[in-house]
Design a protein around this motif. Sequence first.
Motif, PDB file in Angstrom:
ATOM      1  N   ILE A 107       0.791  -1.204  -0.081  1.00 25.31           N
ATOM      2  CA  ILE A 107      -0.162  -0.035   0.063  1.00 25.31           C
ATOM      3  C   ILE A 107       0.850   1.179   0.099  1.00 25.31           C
ATOM      4  O   ILE A 107       1.825   1.446   0.716  1.00 25.31           O
ATOM      5  CB  ILE A 107      -0.799   0.146   1.175  1.00 25.31           C
ATOM      6  CG1 ILE A 107      -1.858  -1.103   1.221  1.00 25.31           C
ATOM      7  CG2 ILE A 107      -1.727   1.414   1.169  1.00 25.31           C
ATOM      8  CD1 ILE A 107      -2.933  -1.281   2.453  1.00 25.31           C
ATOM      9  N   ASP A 111      -6.672  10.405  -1.528  1.00 23.95           N
ATOM     10  CA  ASP A 111      -8.085   9.821  -1.751  1.00 23.95           C
ATOM     11  C   ASP A 111      -8.545  10.347  -2.875  1.00 23.95           C
ATOM     12  O   ASP A 111      -8.508  11.628  -3.303  1.00 23.95           O
ATOM     13  CB  ASP A 111      -9.013  10.443  -0.618  1.00 23.95           C
ATOM     14  CG  ASP A 111      -8.832   9.557   0.643  1.00 23.95           C
ATOM     15  OD1 ASP A 111      -8.666   8.253   0.338  1.00 23.95           O
ATOM     16  OD2 ASP A 111      -8.720   9.738   1.719  1.00 23.95           O
ATOM     17  N   LEU A 165      -2.135  -1.240  -3.762  1.00 27.71           N
ATOM     18  CA  LEU A 165      -2.968  -0.103  -3.385  1.00 27.71           C
ATOM     19  C   LEU A 165      -2.348   1.217  -3.332  1.00 27.71           C
ATOM     20  O   LEU A 165      -1.271   1.369  -2.860  1.00 27.71           O
ATOM     21  CB  LEU A 165      -3.767  -0.359  -2.513  1.00 27.71           C
ATOM     22  CG  LEU A 165      -4.973  -1.486  -2.405  1.00 27.71           C
ATOM     23  CD1 LEU A 165      -5.528  -1.810  -1.106  1.00 27.71           C
ATOM     24  CD2 LEU A 165      -5.895  -1.390  -3.426  1.00 27.71           C
ATOM     25  N   THR A 166      -2.937   2.462  -3.953  1.00 28.01           N
ATOM     26  CA  THR A 166      -2.553   3.880  -3.670  1.00 28.01           C
ATOM     27  C   THR A 166      -3.821   4.496  -3.028  1.00 28.01           C
ATOM     28  O   THR A 166      -4.916   4.753  -3.740  1.00 28.01           O
ATOM     29  CB  THR A 166      -2.067   4.604  -4.996  1.00 28.01           C
ATOM     30  OG1 THR A 166      -1.138   3.649  -5.389  1.00 28.01           O
ATOM     31  CG2 THR A 166      -1.747   5.776  -4.819  1.00 28.01           C
ATOM     32  N   VAL A 167      -3.710   4.725  -1.535  1.00 25.54           N
ATOM     33  CA  VAL A 167      -4.843   5.297  -0.918  1.00 25.54           C
ATOM     34  C   VAL A 167      -4.458   6.466  -0.146  1.00 25.54           C
ATOM     35  O   VAL A 167      -3.386   6.685   0.182  1.00 25.54           O
ATOM     36  CB  VAL A 167      -5.387   4.132  -0.247  1.00 25.54           C
ATOM     37  CG1 VAL A 167      -6.206   2.956  -0.999  1.00 25.54           C
ATOM     38  CG2 VAL A 167      -4.607   3.574   0.747  1.00 25.54           C
ATOM     39  N   GLY A 209      -9.419   5.859   2.357  1.00 22.08           N
ATOM     40  CA  GLY A 209      -9.053   4.551   1.618  1.00 22.08           C
ATOM     41  C   GLY A 209      -8.421   3.591   2.351  1.00 22.08           C
ATOM     42  O   GLY A 209      -9.019   2.458   2.466  1.00 22.08           O
ATOM     43  N   TYR A 251     -10.203   0.075   4.340  1.00 20.52           N
ATOM     44  CA  TYR A 251      -9.282  -1.369   4.020  1.00 20.52           C
ATOM     45  C   TYR A 251      -9.028  -1.808   5.277  1.00 20.52           C
ATOM     46  O   TYR A 251      -9.423  -3.160   5.503  1.00 20.52           O
ATOM     47  CB  TYR A 251      -8.126  -0.988   3.251  1.00 20.52           C
ATOM     48  CG  TYR A 251      -7.173  -2.162   2.933  1.00 20.52           C
ATOM     49  CD1 TYR A 251      -7.478  -2.965   2.124  1.00 20.52           C
ATOM     50  CD2 TYR A 251      -6.350  -2.247   4.052  1.00 20.52           C
ATOM     51  CE1 TYR A 251      -6.815  -4.228   2.119  1.00 20.52           C
ATOM     52  CE2 TYR A 251      -5.335  -3.627   3.736  1.00 20.52           C
ATOM     53  CZ  TYR A 251      -5.620  -4.582   2.809  1.00 20.52           C
ATOM     54  OH  TYR A 251      -4.895  -5.558   2.728  1.00 20.52           O
TER      55      TYR A 251
END
Length: 605
Positions: A6, A13, A27-29, A33, A37
């Motif tokens: 991540i 966001d 994931l890029t959050v 986000g 998760y």
Amino acid sequence: MSETNITFGMQLDGQRATQASDRLGVLTVGPQGLLDYLETQLGLIQIRPCAAQRTAAYRDCLARMDSPDRFYHASFAVDELGVAETLLEWRDTWSLHGWDGTVGADANQRLRDLADIEPLARQHVAASMGERLQHVLAALAQRRPPIAQLRLVDDWAIYPQRWQAVLERLPHEQASAPMGASQGFLGRLQTCLRQQAEGAQCDPLTWEDDGTVTVVQAQTRVLGASWLSRTLAHSTPTLLVASSQGSRLDAHLAGANQARHGLQENNDLRPALQVLPLVMELLWAPLDYRALLQFLTHPVCPIRRFARQQLASKLADAPGIIGPRWEQLLEGIEKHYENADAQSVRLSIAQWVESPGYDPDAGAPLKEVLDRTQLLQEYFRLRLGNEAPAQSLAARAGYAQCSACMETLDTLLAQGVSTLRQRQLQQVIEQATGSGTDNLLNVAQVGAHLAVSQPGAAIEPTDQVIWWEVAMPSLPANHPWSTAALRQLALAGVTLPDNATRLANAAQDWMRPVLAAKHQLTLVLAPPDEESHPLWQMIQTATTHAPVQALEHLLLQSGPLSEPVARVPLPQQKRWWKLPVDVPLAVPQNASFSSLELLLFNPYQ
């Protein structure tokens, strides 16, 4: 279960900040986000009420603890929901930065009053982000989410205290941010800006026109968007930064046969969100005929089209919903519709137009407001399955708005509130609407470049960076608390960054797009009559005589906006036209008069 890698940043966001890859578990959050998760992996998912319902619940807590000695007593008597919204925002901010709900005995009255309300609020107000992070932290003591590594793109001090506590329990590492390693003048500019940010001195650079840095400006945003949409290259990897006016640029990109980049602001489906406020404006006496005309002529209206057109025509000519002329109009509308529809149309007119008006100062019955909202929600519900995507999405936006408003009204009704004044009702609708809704039809298309709306989301080096609409941003507002209150909050464990630190963090975010450019940087400035962006002021300080190209001058040069067109003379008139053999001229068997007329008199069409 495979573990996830991540990338986490406070401004990631809803951003498209990294190149797509063919790997699973990446994931890029941003904060929302990552919190979603973690709650999913730890089994903490639950229905979250809307912000308006949280405000209504906190209003009840303030009302229960209210007394003439409370600091908010006078303001609360005038604007209950407005006071509740502001104080709830304070509480959520403190919670995110480490507040446990208590203060010292020597704290000022504001802090003591909010601390007195906190035990009640924790029982009745839905959890804020800070409280949800506390629940995540407690669950991490027993379970471990499948996270291989967390890459943090922001400095550790930027993350609020609750996030720091959660991140310490997860495997994390500091990601390397773009530092600006370009060649030519762009590289020297990046080095100078970086030194200035670190507090070092940097001699002003002599501007070099080597093509690595381009600054353009237009008198209007339309020209700027038109120029950019026609000069944006398909083949060059590009990061597009659009902090504002993104939907305008996206429309020009579509008009230039470029891929849409999903650069949209909220409220793009605003017609569906305007109906509920208009409906509520019709509750008050005397009747606002301007609002009534807007309601009847609105493209989204629960009254049938013919009926509302007739009503709007009559009201525009002679305002008034009583008298012989009004009754004749209603009789004509009933005759227009079949017997089965006439009754329902007449009922809708009575519900929306002829309902009794209430005194704005005394307020309208909450039950009446709730009934109207429920009627409008049902109108949108019946249109959720519309085959036209635009109509279905508009109905979804209106339905969500009505649902959020009904949740708040139900909460107020359960608290014993019986009436709502005009301003209170407007606040309920504003809080239920929030920032509007996205237009899901204007999503990024195949061929779109990386695009972000937050400069701090520029975390990946890219060959070319284009910053559209470099206009004055919203600067971090000063804290609404005194210096003494901030010291008392610090003693209570609340670590809030001071204003100087917040401005320094904002300046660091503004520089990220510049440092992310590997070969070329293009800045499209706002019109000259607007205040300059602080980044452009920093560049002007770091350079001597920074040139700005006026896009109006480019109209006189050959280029994408002014391509020479060969002169072609108009065709000469001639009596006979000889068509190729393969052109069909057979007359359809069921041809109408209009199609025959077109064939005989305008066959070239």
